[in-house]
Write a protein that holds these residues in place. Structure first.
Motif, PDB file in Angstrom:
ATOM      1  N   THR A 287       3.420  18.681  10.886  1.00 15.44           N
ATOM      2  CA  THR A 287       4.534  18.131  10.103  1.00 15.44           C
ATOM      3  C   THR A 287       4.042  17.454   8.835  1.00 15.44           C
ATOM      4  OG1 THR A 287       5.513  17.681  12.270  1.00 15.44           O
ATOM      5  CG2 THR A 287       6.694  16.867  10.343  1.00 15.44           C
ATOM      6  N   GLN A 288       2.928  16.711   8.945  1.00 10.78           N
ATOM      7  CA  GLN A 288       2.415  16.029   7.757  1.00 10.78           C
ATOM      8  C   GLN A 288       2.071  17.021   6.659  1.00 10.78           C
ATOM      9  OE1 GLN A 288      -0.651  12.459   6.680  1.00 10.78           O
ATOM     10  NE2 GLN A 288      -1.437  14.016   8.046  1.00 10.78           N
ATOM     11  N   THR A 289       1.466  18.141   7.036  1.00 11.10           N
ATOM     12  CA  THR A 289       1.079  19.146   6.042  1.00 11.10           C
ATOM     13  C   THR A 289       2.317  19.734   5.366  1.00 11.10           C
ATOM     14  OG1 THR A 289      -0.827  19.637   7.433  1.00 11.10           O
ATOM     15  CG2 THR A 289      -0.280  21.241   5.730  1.00 11.10           C
ATOM     16  N   LEU A 290       3.336  20.048   6.175  1.00 10.43           N
ATOM     17  CA  LEU A 290       4.580  20.553   5.582  1.00 10.43           C
ATOM     18  C   LEU A 290       5.196  19.505   4.654  1.00 10.43           C
ATOM     19  CD1 LEU A 290       6.164  22.247   8.743  1.00 10.43           C
ATOM     20  CD2 LEU A 290       5.031  23.383   6.817  1.00 10.43           C
ATOM     21  N   ALA A 291       5.092  18.247   5.058  1.00 11.88           N
ATOM     22  CA  ALA A 291       5.684  17.166   4.254  1.00 11.88           C
ATOM     23  C   ALA A 291       4.938  16.999   2.930  1.00 11.88           C
ATOM     24  CB  ALA A 291       5.690  15.865   5.050  1.00 11.88           C
ATOM     25  N   SER A 292       3.619  17.131   2.951  1.00 10.76           N
ATOM     26  CA  SER A 292       2.853  17.033   1.696  1.00 10.76           C
ATOM     27  C   SER A 292       3.345  18.072   0.692  1.00 10.76           C
ATOM     28  CB  SER A 292       1.362  17.289   1.948  1.00 10.76           C
ATOM     29  OG  SER A 292       0.811  16.307   2.774  1.00 10.76           O
ATOM     30  N   LEU A 293       3.564  19.292   1.192  1.00 13.36           N
ATOM     31  CA  LEU A 293       4.039  20.361   0.313  1.00 13.36           C
ATOM     32  C   LEU A 293       5.430  20.034  -0.222  1.00 13.36           C
ATOM     33  CD1 LEU A 293       2.857  23.410   2.436  1.00 13.36           C
ATOM     34  CD2 LEU A 293       1.886  22.602   0.260  1.00 13.36           C
ATOM     35  N   ARG A 294       6.253  19.454   0.633  1.00 12.90           N
ATOM     36  CA  ARG A 294       7.610  19.137   0.203  1.00 12.90           C
ATOM     37  C   ARG A 294       7.618  18.035  -0.867  1.00 12.90           C
ATOM     38  NH1 ARG A 294      12.987  19.988   1.232  1.00 12.90           N
ATOM     39  NH2 ARG A 294      14.295  18.129   1.169  1.00 12.90           N
ATOM     40  N   VAL A 295       6.766  17.040  -0.683  1.00 12.19           N
ATOM     41  CA  VAL A 295       6.656  15.974  -1.690  1.00 12.19           C
ATOM     42  C   VAL A 295       6.278  16.588  -3.045  1.00 12.19           C
ATOM     43  CG1 VAL A 295       5.271  13.994  -2.427  1.00 12.19           C
ATOM     44  CG2 VAL A 295       6.083  14.137  -0.053  1.00 12.19           C
ATOM     45  N   GLU A 296       5.261  17.420  -3.001  1.00 10.62           N
ATOM     46  CA  GLU A 296       4.771  18.075  -4.215  1.00 10.62           C
ATOM     47  C   GLU A 296       5.885  18.883  -4.899  1.00 10.62           C
ATOM     48  OE1 GLU A 296       1.457  21.410  -4.536  1.00 10.62           O
ATOM     49  OE2 GLU A 296       0.831  19.762  -3.227  1.00 10.62           O
ATOM     50  N   LYS A 297       6.601  19.659  -4.087  1.00  8.00           N
ATOM     51  CA  LYS A 297       7.650  20.520  -4.629  1.00  8.00           C
ATOM     52  C   LYS A 297       8.791  19.684  -5.196  1.00  8.00           C
ATOM     53  CE  LYS A 297      10.441  24.515  -4.105  1.00  8.00           C
ATOM     54  NZ  LYS A 297      10.402  24.569  -5.570  1.00  8.00           N
TER      55      LYS A 297
ATOM     56  N   GLU B 170       4.462  11.247   2.737  1.00  4.71           N
ATOM     57  CA  GLU B 170       4.876  12.277   3.698  1.00  4.71           C
ATOM     58  C   GLU B 170       5.967  11.752   4.626  1.00  4.71           C
ATOM     59  OE1 GLU B 170       1.591  11.756   3.091  1.00  4.71           O
ATOM     60  OE2 GLU B 170       0.854  13.698   2.356  1.00  4.71           O
ATOM     61  N   LYS B 171       5.782  10.530   5.104  1.00  2.68           N
ATOM     62  CA  LYS B 171       6.780  10.037   6.052  1.00  2.68           C
ATOM     63  C   LYS B 171       8.126   9.827   5.346  1.00  2.68           C
ATOM     64  CE  LYS B 171       7.498   7.100  10.015  1.00  2.68           C
ATOM     65  NZ  LYS B 171       8.468   6.073   9.581  1.00  2.68           N
ATOM     66  N   PHE B 172       8.088   9.529   4.066  1.00  2.00           N
ATOM     67  CA  PHE B 172       9.326   9.380   3.316  1.00  2.00           C
ATOM     68  C   PHE B 172      10.183  10.649   3.442  1.00  2.00           C
ATOM     69  CE2 PHE B 172      12.161   9.052  -0.267  1.00  2.00           C
ATOM     70  CZ  PHE B 172      12.312   7.691  -0.505  1.00  2.00           C
ATOM     71  N   VAL B 173       9.590  11.791   3.175  1.00  2.00           N
ATOM     72  CA  VAL B 173      10.404  13.021   3.232  1.00  2.00           C
ATOM     73  C   VAL B 173      10.660  13.463   4.676  1.00  2.00           C
ATOM     74  CG1 VAL B 173       9.688  13.777   0.942  1.00  2.00           C
ATOM     75  CG2 VAL B 173       8.454  14.630   2.939  1.00  2.00           C
TER      76      VAL B 173
ATOM     77  N   PHE C  96       0.838  -1.207   0.000  1.00  2.00           N
ATOM     78  CA  PHE C  96       0.000   0.000   0.000  1.00  2.00           C
ATOM     79  C   PHE C  96       0.871   1.254   0.000  1.00  2.00           C
ATOM     80  CE2 PHE C  96      -2.509  -3.235   2.270  1.00  2.00           C
ATOM     81  CZ  PHE C  96      -3.689  -3.205   1.536  1.00  2.00           C
ATOM     82  N   VAL C  97       0.254   2.352  -0.447  1.00  2.00           N
ATOM     83  CA  VAL C  97       0.854   3.670  -0.237  1.00  2.00           C
ATOM     84  C   VAL C  97      -0.171   4.533   0.485  1.00  2.00           C
ATOM     85  CG1 VAL C  97       2.363   3.573  -2.273  1.00  2.00           C
ATOM     86  CG2 VAL C  97       0.064   4.573  -2.469  1.00  2.00           C
ATOM     87  N   ARG C  98       0.316   5.617   1.063  1.00  2.00           N
ATOM     88  CA  ARG C  98      -0.579   6.585   1.693  1.00  2.00           C
ATOM     89  C   ARG C  98      -0.028   7.974   1.454  1.00  2.00           C
ATOM     90  NH1 ARG C  98      -4.200   7.914   5.834  1.00  2.00           N
ATOM     91  NH2 ARG C  98      -4.703   5.803   6.476  1.00  2.00           N
ATOM     92  N   ASP C  99      -0.934   8.909   1.188  1.00  2.00           N
ATOM     93  CA  ASP C  99      -0.589  10.317   1.331  1.00  2.00           C
ATOM     94  C   ASP C  99      -1.799  11.044   1.889  1.00  2.00           C
ATOM     95  OD1 ASP C  99      -2.245  10.673  -0.883  1.00  2.00           O
ATOM     96  OD2 ASP C  99      -0.595  11.000  -2.263  1.00  2.00           O
ATOM     97  N   ALA C 100      -1.595  12.265   2.323  1.00  2.00           N
ATOM     98  CA  ALA C 100      -2.663  12.984   3.013  1.00  2.00           C
ATOM     99  C   ALA C 100      -3.847  13.207   2.076  1.00  2.00           C
ATOM    100  CB  ALA C 100      -2.144  14.316   3.547  1.00  2.00           C
ATOM    101  N   ALA C 101      -3.555  13.483   0.812  1.00  2.00           N
ATOM    102  CA  ALA C 101      -4.634  13.788  -0.121  1.00  2.00           C
ATOM    103  C   ALA C 101      -5.419  12.543  -0.515  1.00  2.00           C
ATOM    104  CB  ALA C 101      -4.054  14.454  -1.374  1.00  2.00           C
ATOM    105  N   GLY C 102      -4.738  11.437  -0.730  1.00  2.00           N
ATOM    106  CA  GLY C 102      -5.398  10.264  -1.302  1.00  2.00           C
ATOM    107  C   GLY C 102      -5.661   9.139  -0.321  1.00  2.00           C
TER     108      GLY C 102
END
Lengths: 512, 512
Positions: free
Chosen positions: B468-478, B392-395, B132-138
């Protein structure tokens, strides 16, 4: 067999569930390490730092401003005093420090809660000093005495906390000149764990000693250490007269003090680890030497509060590798002085009890255990660089402190632990879940969180997909609902109430 | 002075902000430790474990099911073979292990990304295996090849990751018998860091070797190690024929393998630490000895994947003190065999990248560094007991890996680091922010997160009070927006594409 074992433990599923959901009042004994310390500095490096600290004390010196009494003591001891500057000849400070005990017992009103500070022990105490509190329901706000009482109750009920601490938050709704009375009263009556005294004025330190006289008996206080209080050094190398006044009161009354440089690396100490360690050692040498000038044998702790700074924003940062380096090194320096050591804590810069908070906190807690810390202030509840005491983080961190207890036990090597018979019984391709060795040992085998989520994904989803903060909010609520005040002799309680009332009536309120 | 220094760095505020917001493509060199390892077991304890491991191998033995070739090799080497059970005379396995190299270089297609595995080094690789994968959006969902590619890109762009890993998630939308081709193709073309080969069938291991032949040249692959692959032991003491078949392919082709017991303590190993360490050692001895029977000198790693179990729910638990004990002990055992060591990772049981995830992960990462791990698989991105790769946890984890780099540097003790001149310059009561030593050293002095929040409370609030998760989502995207594919010779790229196309056309899809 497994069924029998379950029945023998009694009560079946419902009773077991009730047992699991009950909040425990048990307090673990302070940690007695059965693992080595992590020694990062070589003998040669330690000698360089010690030599340089002596150079600082002799050539640069330290300041004892507005404190003619301290300057007189230093002059008498052989230091060169020039204005408020005290220059200490090579070796003198170290020699004076030798009368400080290598460990001491802090007595609690419940003798089962006494702690021995020093040696291979680790005593854990909660967060100290924040003017704000935060919880998920109420957000961030100024702390009140009501908040303070809640934190004392939570500390009392936390299994892995050995100490009630001091200013678990600043009760900003109580006048500054009277809040120490309410804080001490709370520690004394809502908990039976050991606690800390006031340091914000020498007179408040004296009130703390006197109030302990009411609780323990005046002679008992002179004969026993019943408080460990926090004396910060105003780094670099300045010994504030208020703090030194409080130290004097405590030392004279046989009460313990943590002598602690307060370092934000790059601001109050050099931007390098070795330089910071040198300054920390010089400061602690001077501070502890001074405590022994006041009273030989006064119990003290080698303290080191260290963070680094984010050079872009100027914000202090926590759980960093540089703080770890300094703490490991300071632990070695403290052990070479044969003194108890205070450092580390649930440090974090995060505004929320989120992943950042937990990464930074775990970094510091683990490092604290391995660096040989004997007294860990701020072991739970610290948030936002120490501006905030967090209810949720308090119970989250307090739960994690269980990992330190289990880590410190080291590895059992007796025949039962070697488990050769179990390996023989199970053999290749089998499994250990039902084997005799597992049945006999599983209860004590693994540390288990009382808070974190171990449920299957589906159950967790059905129960609302709760994160750690949400689980922690529930735990705070449950603990406070289950709280039961420890019994106290009514006469003692009346005397404490009267002491506080009389002291409060004796001067006008001040919020300055 | 400070203003001049700022101007000298050039560009003023806007340029500095742009610099700070740019995502860096830099990759740090693998960690070369300048700190000691944490040694938890005494010499006597280590000898007991080694003696008991020998007893297990000789008296109980290990199983090599469905593998007549392996049994023949063992018989020839002097073991007693009874059905699938192999009993190994005292000392034989250890003797056979001696031909395994103490360290080896894994070559990457970009030679600047080569890693040396063993010695005092630590090489960091991402999470391996989650379906499985997980991200905040999906939310949580089955992993696809699209997800896989994203993780490879994130690993490529992560400064503190030295290795692209292997099955960063299971691309469940690609047939089981073909997904290894797409995964290798992604590692080879989207990144230039070293990677892992397939182990799910010996034929897929052979495909991995052949595909490396296309990328590096066939002779080059025979002369150099270009893959490190994960061979799990089916604990207790069972060596699965598929895994052993893959190991054989890799050993014969001079490619490296991690020989790794897969232990959930209390289920696949005794409920005690010493018992688990004994079984781990016996299993690794047998597995590495077998690799050397296949080919003397084949590069291998002493692996140990260890978690404990929650005896109430049966769930595996992570970041626990017992896992730390086992890892510290296993590191000592590996060093005594003079072999590279693999353990630890961003382990957690949490369903979300929340505080639980971070506590558990930090516990394991710190322990991994101090236990002397040389190759850390799962160093970032692991969630929910390994069922989920979290974007998110990856970054978040990848950022924390920076703390390990800085911790491992140890403490500088040269004259500049001693900073006596700075202490002289500043003196009691001063501050170090503007002093010459700080100006000269501050840039490299402190580790700095690229993700965590260091802002003042007010700024943080105005910006949305992000966790932290929210900041990480942005970092993944960037990071994914900024990703640029590393250059590759077009002929090589065509040959790789052709290899995959031809292999895929050669057999029907299978999702079993």
């Amino acid at each position: 067999m497994a069924g029998e074992a379950r029945r023998a433990r009694g009560g079946g599923g419902a009773a077991r569930r009730a047992e699991r959901s009950a909040v425990s009042f048990e307090t673990a004994k302070y940690i007695e390490r059965n693992i080595p310390n992590f020694e990062i500095l070589s003998e040669e490096a330690l000698e360089i730092i010690e030599r340089n600290a002596d150079i600082i004390l002799e050539e640069i010196g330290v300041n004892f401003p507005d404190n003619p009494e301290a300057l007189a003591l230093w002059r008498e001891a052989g230091a060169s005093v020039d204005g408020e500057r005290v220059r200490i000849p090579k070796g003198l400070a170290r020699e004076l420090c030798k009368t400080a005990p290598s460990e001491y017992t802090q007595v609690a009103r419940n003798p089962q809660r006494n702690v021995v500070i020093g040696g291979r022990n680790l005593v854990l105490a909660p967060v100290y000093g924040p003017p704000f509190v935060r919880d998920a329901a109420g957000g961030r706000r100024y702390a009140t005495m009501g908040d303070f009482n809640k934190f004392v109750k939570l500390a009392y009920m936390s299994k892995w906390l050995h100490h009630s601490g001091g200013t678990v938050c600043e009760p900003t709704d109580v006048p500054v000149n009277k809040r120490h009375l309410d804080m001490l009263h709370a520690h004394m009556t809502l908990s039976d764990k050991p606690f800390m005294g006031s340091v914000t004025e020498p007179s408040r330190a004296q009130d703390s000693v006197d109030m302990c006289g009411v609780l323990f008996g005046e002679q008992f206080v002179q004969d026993n250490t019943v408080m460990t209080s926090l004396i910060n050094i105003n780094s670099p190398m300045t010994f504030d007269d208020v703090m030194m006044g409080a130290l004097k009161v405590y030392a004279e009354n046989n009460q313990a003090a943590i002598i602690s440089p307060f370092i934000v690396g790059g601001a109050m100490a050099p931007v390098s680890v070795a330089g910071t360690l040198t300054q920390v050692l010089a400061e602690v040498l001077a501070g502890i030497a001074y405590s022994q000038l006041v009273r030989k044998g006064a119990p003290v702790i080698f303290g080191a509060f260290v963070t680094s700074i984010d050079m872009n924003s100027g914000a202090p940062t926590f759980g960093t590798p540089e703080a770890a380096h300094i703490t490991y090194g300071a632990g070695q320096l403290a052990r070479r002085m044969n003194l108890p050591f205070r450092s580390a804590g649930s440090f974090c810069g995060s505004k929320l009890p989120d992943a950042q908070a937990a990464y930074e906190t775990s970094n510091s807690l683990n490092m604290g255990l391995l660096s040989g810390v004997n007294f860990m202030l701020h072991a739970c509840g610290w948030l936002e660089g120490g501006l905030v005491s967090s209810f949720e983080k308090f119970v989250m961190d307090a739960d994690q402190l269980g990992t330190l207890h289990h880590l410190a036990q080291g590895i059992q090597m007796d025949e039962n632990a070697q488990a050769l018979d179990a390996i023989r019984e199970v053999g290749p391709g089998g499994h250990y879940l039902g084997c005799a060795h597992t049945q006999a040992n599983f209860k004590a085998a693994f540390w288990k969180s009382d808070l974190l989520d171990y449920k299957p994904f589906e159950t967790w989803s059905e129960e609302g997909a709760r994160d750690t903060q949400t689980l922690a909010s529930l735990r705070v609520e449950k603990m406070l609902a289950d709280y039961q005040q420890p019994a106290m002799d009514p006469a003692t309680r009346e005397a404490l109430d009267a002491f506080v009332a009389q002291k409060k009536a004796a001067e006008p309120d001040s919020f300055m």
